[in-house]
Design an enzyme around this catalytic site. Structure first.
Site, PDB file in Angstrom:
ATOM      1  N   THR A   8       0.564  -1.253   0.613  1.00  0.00           N
ATOM      2  CA  THR A   8       0.176   0.066  -0.118  1.00  0.00           C
ATOM      3  C   THR A   8       1.000   1.581  -0.452  1.00  0.00           C
ATOM      4  O   THR A   8       1.783   0.877   0.311  1.00  0.00           O
ATOM      5  CB  THR A   8      -0.882   0.002   0.983  1.00  0.00           C
ATOM      6  OG1 THR A   8      -1.577   1.293   1.447  1.00  0.00           O
ATOM      7  CG2 THR A   8      -0.260  -0.478   2.330  1.00  0.00           C
ATOM      8  N   TYR A  23      -2.102   0.574   9.217  1.00  0.00           N
ATOM      9  CA  TYR A  23      -2.715   0.162   8.442  1.00  0.00           C
ATOM     10  C   TYR A  23      -0.873  -0.212   7.873  1.00  0.00           C
ATOM     11  O   TYR A  23      -0.512  -0.748   7.298  1.00  0.00           O
ATOM     12  CB  TYR A  23      -3.452   0.611   7.701  1.00  0.00           C
ATOM     13  CG  TYR A  23      -3.746  -0.282   6.871  1.00  0.00           C
ATOM     14  CD1 TYR A  23      -3.711  -1.444   6.206  1.00  0.00           C
ATOM     15  CD2 TYR A  23      -3.430   0.703   5.496  1.00  0.00           C
ATOM     16  CE1 TYR A  23      -3.771  -1.781   4.887  1.00  0.00           C
ATOM     17  CE2 TYR A  23      -3.626   0.700   4.166  1.00  0.00           C
ATOM     18  CZ  TYR A  23      -4.224  -0.650   4.093  1.00  0.00           C
ATOM     19  OH  TYR A  23      -3.881  -1.504   1.807  1.00  0.00           O
TER      20      TYR A  23
END
Ligand code: UDP
Length: 339
Positions: A123, A147
């Site tokens: 990501t 995250y």
């Protein structure tokens, strides 16, 4: 070069939003696939007919090892994980379990089972608040939420495992993934979705009465967050290129940004949804959301130069049109969102 005959690609999270589009791309390219998914957020219907589906968690190492042996797995595409930034701030341990610990378990099963190639869903959140926009892969890695941290830890594991074992990997750093299969076979069906284009598409279809704008005081031209939105089918095709690159050069690893290099603010996205849908949306400005950076836009020159990948849907209007078409189709596919 492709994987050796009789060798199958294991797709974890293949019943989920991005994973199911990768499965479609693999099947369309004539590859043999098996899906492992615990259906915590995915849907059984999202796996095409004829593709073997195994219900289970990637952290179940006995199950992963059994599948690797039984299906003669030659490569893994690892999508299974948790993806919501604000949730990761509230429940970090969920992210370190689903994204880090379970990845470690799967990578261990891969090494033990002789799987040589691994494509990982990483990501843009690994960059945190990048100093330079567009951000390239050599930028400082400083996640600002659990995250991003949980995914970065898996990138580090892959780097070290590739150094130690006969194994190579490609980490694809996704920017903002949106849209749906242009042929209408899959799309985002997550209940309680938090992603902007999905939410705006739901509002355009009358499923929500407004769209919240999470902060208008960011250091961006209109004060709202700027992101680089990539069509899910273009992203899926990048995974095929990644797989072929890993197989044809087994000594080489890749870490690549997946975006188009174009930034759109929250306001611009909502403008686009209004234009394409032909409706006006009620925008309500609220405060910033925890863990949100101001701007994330990809420098995708490495992806373009390392692979022959070329985007087919690099227009925000196309992404939004496919998202809207899918959203409307969901209404008529009774029960689709819960089965
Ligand atoms: N956003 C927003 N309203 C929403 C959902 C998202 O203003 O209902 C903003 C969010 O703050 C960010 C951008 O839209 O600036 C993209 O957020 P999203 O959740 O889609 O993806 P993320 O970038 O967090 O992965």
């Amino acid at each position: 070069m492709t994987l050796s005959e009789n060798s199958t690609v294991l797709v974890t999270g293949g019943a989920g939003y991005i994973g199911s589009h990768a499965v479609l791309a693999l099947v369309d390219a004539g590859r043999t696939v098996v899906v492992l998914d615990d259906l915590s957020t995915g849907f059984r219907w999202a796996v095409p007919t004829g593709v073997p589906f195994v219900l289970g968690n990637v952290g179940d190492s006995a199950l992963a090892s059994r599948l690797i042996a039984e299906y003669r797995i030659g490569a893994i595409m690892h999508f299974a994980g948790s993806i919501i930034v604000p949730e990761s701030v509230i429940d970090p341990l969920k992210y370190y379990l689903n994204n880090t610990a379970n990845s470690r378990s799967l990578i261990a099963a891969a090494v033990t089972g002789g799987v040589k190639h691994f494509v990982f869903s990483s990501t843009a959140a690994v960059y945190g608040n990048p100093e330079h926009i567009p951000v390239n892969e050599d930028a400082v890695l400083k996640p600002i939420n659990p995250y991003g941290e949980s995914k970065l830890m898996t990138e580090h594991m892959l780097r070290d495992v590739a150094h130690a074992h006969d194994f190579n990997y490609c980490a694809l750093r996704y920017f903002n993934v949106a849209g749906a299969d242009p042929a209408g076979r899959s799309g985002q069906a997550t209940v309680g979705a938090t992603h902007l284009i999905k939410i705006a598409a739901e509002a355009a279809c009358g499923k929500r009465d407004h769209v919240s704008i999470f902060g208008n005081d960011f250091p961006t031209p209109d004060g709202t967050g700027v992101r680089d939105y990539i069509h899910v089918s273009d992203l899926a095709s990048a995974h095929l290129h990644a797989l072929d690159a890993l197989v044809s050069a087994p000594e080489t690893n890749h870490t690549l940004n997946c975006g188009y290099g174009d930034g759109f603010s929250v306001m611009e996205v909502i403008d686009c949804v209004e234009r394409v849908a032909g409706v006006k949306l009620d925008r309500r400005t609220g405060s910033r959301r925890a863990g949100d950076p101001a701007t994330l836009v990809a420098d995708n020159s490495r992806l373009l130069s390392h692979f022959s990948w070329r985007p087919k849907y690099a227009e925000l209007d196309m992404i939004v049109a496919d998202a809207l078409r899918w959203e409307r189709a969901l209404e008529t596919r009774d029960g689709i969102a819960t089965n």
